[in-house]
Design a protein around this motif. Sequence first.
Motif: not given
Length: 219
Positions: A31-32, A161-162, A185-186, A192-195
């Motif tokens: 969600g973030k 998603l990384l 999408f988050a 869970c999106v990590i950039v």
Amino acid sequence: MAELKLSEVCYQYKNSKQKVLKGISCDFQGGKLCAIVGPSGSGKTTLLSILAGLDRPSEGKVYINGDDLTTLDLDAYRRERVAMIFQSFQLFPLLTILENVSYPMENNGIPKKEARERAGKLLLMLGITEEKHKRFPSKLSGGEQQRVAIARALATGAKVLLADEPTGNLDRENTLHILDILKKFAHEEGYCVIVVTHDQEVASISDRVWRMQDGILTI
């Protein structure tokens, strides 16, 4: 919602006494949109590799939804539970756009026809019109190729998603577009999106920013 949790994670290369990662404990929640920023050589890419199951920590644990990665089949983990998005897109040059996106679904046993239909819907959802589905990656702009790469990541069904510098090769307009997609999408789908990024603009619109310095991660 997907969640990744690290507990006292350390990493050092073989035959080296120096730790690249030093006792990292943190949560990345679904969600973030989370950003990890820091200078080159600080350990960001190593951390991403560990989250992706490409490397194992020298010490400590990584969990996905409470499951210890050391107890999982890491090939299945990378096929089904986490997906990578790269700065250089990493599309297959000799496959069409549609084939690129359907590939991970077919690899997971989804029939070809169904995979192609799902791939087409994903591409349309990300603004890649049907007339472009039969083109090869080289015939698309950088921003379009990155959207195809995101569609391919979503096609795996993974909820984590990384993204490794996903906007590094894009202009500002495309950067903002890609970030809007990832954030949507988050927020709306619970991803869970990590950039990992050097771009402060990416960090400024993220929900949470972690800073990496000399192998230490702080909020």
